[in-house]
Design an enzyme around this catalytic site. Sequence first.
Site, short mmCIF file in Angstrom:
data_model
loop_
_atom_site.label_atom_id
_atom_site.label_comp_id
_atom_site.label_asym_id
_atom_site.label_seq_id
_atom_site.Cartn_x
_atom_site.Cartn_y
_atom_site.Cartn_z
N ASP A 70 -0.40 -8.96 -10.19
CA ASP A 70 0.64 -8.92 -11.00
C ASP A 70 0.56 -10.41 -11.92
O ASP A 70 0.62 -11.52 -11.44
CB ASP A 70 1.96 -9.18 -10.50
CG ASP A 70 2.05 -8.13 -9.40
OD1 ASP A 70 1.14 -7.31 -9.22
OD2 ASP A 70 3.31 -8.27 -8.55
N1 DQQ Z 1 2.99 -7.32 -6.19
C1 DQQ Z 1 3.93 -6.33 -6.03
C2 DQQ Z 1 5.06 -7.08 -6.06
C3 DQQ Z 1 4.75 -8.03 -5.26
C4 DQQ Z 1 3.37 -8.68 -5.55
C5 DQQ Z 1 3.79 -5.35 -7.39
C6 DQQ Z 1 2.51 -8.99 -4.15
O1 DQQ Z 1 6.16 -6.25 -5.68
O2 DQQ Z 1 5.74 -9.24 -5.20
O3 DQQ Z 1 2.31 -5.37 -7.63
O4 DQQ Z 1 1.30 -9.28 -4.55
#
Ligand code: DQQ
Length: 592
Positions: A70
């Site tokens: 992300d």
């Molecule tokens: N990736 C998810 C999120 C979390 C993060 C979404 C953890 O919900 O915070 O891809 O790497």
Amino acid sequence: MEFTKRVHWVLPVLYISCLAFLFNTNNFVLVVDASHDVFSEDVLSLSAVNVKKEHRSGYHFQPTKHWINDPNGPMYYNGVYHLFYQYNPKGAVWGNIVWAHSVSKDLINWKKVEHAIFPSKPFDKYGCWSGSATVLPGNKPVILYTGIVDDKNTQVQNYAVPANLSDPYLREWIKPDNNPLIVADKAINGTYFRDPTTAWLGKDGHWRISIGGKKNNRGISYLYKSRDFMHWVKAKHPLHATAGTGNWECPDFFPVSATNGLDTSVVGPNVKHVMKVSLDATRFEYYTLGSYDVGKDRYIPDPDMIDGWNGLRYDYGNFYASKSFFDPSKNRRILWGWANESDSTDNDIKKGWAGVQLIPRTIVLDPNGKQLLQWPVEELETLRGNKVELSNKILNKGENVEIKGITAAQADVDVTFSFESLDKAEPFDPSWDRYDAQKICSQKGSTVEGGLGPFGLLTLASQNLEEYTPVFFRVFKDQDKHLVLMCSDASRSSIKDDKTKMKDGKDAYRPSFAGFVNVDLTEKKLSLRSLIDNSVVESFGAGGKTCITSRVYPALALFGNAHLYAFNNGTEAVKIDSLNAWTMNRPREMNH
Ligand code: DQQ
């Protein structure tokens, strides 16, 4: 919903929709929820010794090696764009997550700086997950992020501030000792409580943020309020919640207008609000347009919006966990999204890297008020090199034309097709699921003869078309209206596919991503822009009404051996009104 397909993409090892504890043969505990594969210590730090250049992006953001997911906390501060992102500093799979940090003056050239946030305190010892930045009055940036406090994935919300505001790159971030700021109360499942948004300021002087989660199978965007940014109180009602949608990750809530971007706190009569959630169960991003009732502190989707799995998506392909921010220097709202690999974990480890950030997109409200329009930021055009043009070229049924003179593996192509009549549009089969565009595209691919369409581009094509990724339109007649289907079909993207079985023995993930395009065909024209980048095909239909991203791994159409064609396999002739294509140069500075 296509759980099994997405398993290939996101969870090559395991998929379960609720948190669970599993044991593998090495007797270590695996904690898994829908989005977080857990790998053994060995795998967590595995990457190829030499990072493989093949399929690496030329101009899409990626670090020199290892895993990214992300985009986090994007912001513009004192003339510098900041991009933080989830990163595994030790290997090419998800794990050991820190906030890596890169800075840029133009959104194109990126300089890597020190990791901003990494596990070190009891309130984030087991992970520093996603979050957002807010620039507080007095020009003071603050990050809110999710900390993991135990091996059961219990989530709390923390903050971090720059150590030195006069450092132009804000290299060092401090996590004060009064963290965590927010812990889940008894009514909240603390293992589904994450990804705080950028804060917005109400007229009452209170800050608000939203945090994603779920209760039973109800997706929830919790609302918290604070006067001083330090003490947060949960509002009586969530900002929004929808039954049956499962866990909401990375919510994003912001105002939009049809002309320019708006600061996150703006409300007003001519402003609509966007509520976006990343649906853990499908790994797609859905949004609705609606109004923000500031009195009740609730978001209400417009009546004609579909609020769930059949709703509008930012991108109908490989695009997840996105985050937007307001860029005051150009009065625009910019959207960052992550594209995971579509390959096996084994291949990711062999490559030594996994994941790219897609080109940041400017987002505005479509003047029709029914959807957003997304377009690559204008700065991308500075990378355009050699250009070729084509115009008034008729493509009869079965014809294609090669676009020569550019580096087809790394290109920006913008084409407008026109046609004389809509009469030959195929009837839309009433038995088809109107909401399963992907299924229709997998049945009616680019080679299946149609009436008006399929026509479009063959990207990342090998010389003799053994492999290619077509991006195309197909127009259907559905009673008294026309339906335009846009596809980005990875099913023939690599001759190697039969050899790249996933760990579970299933075929590699090569979906025929597709979405409908809500476009007026009165002028009998359809436009398409594709950003082609070695293993990325990021496409924008009808000026950014429908966007689709594919990740593909050609074996032949690599580097100088890649070709680009325009094609038509419909009985109605189409004309290339105008086509401009550019070789895309690498940025001067690419995150090193
Ligand atoms: N990736 C998810 C999120 C979390 C993060 C979404 C953890 O919900 O915070 O891809 O790497």
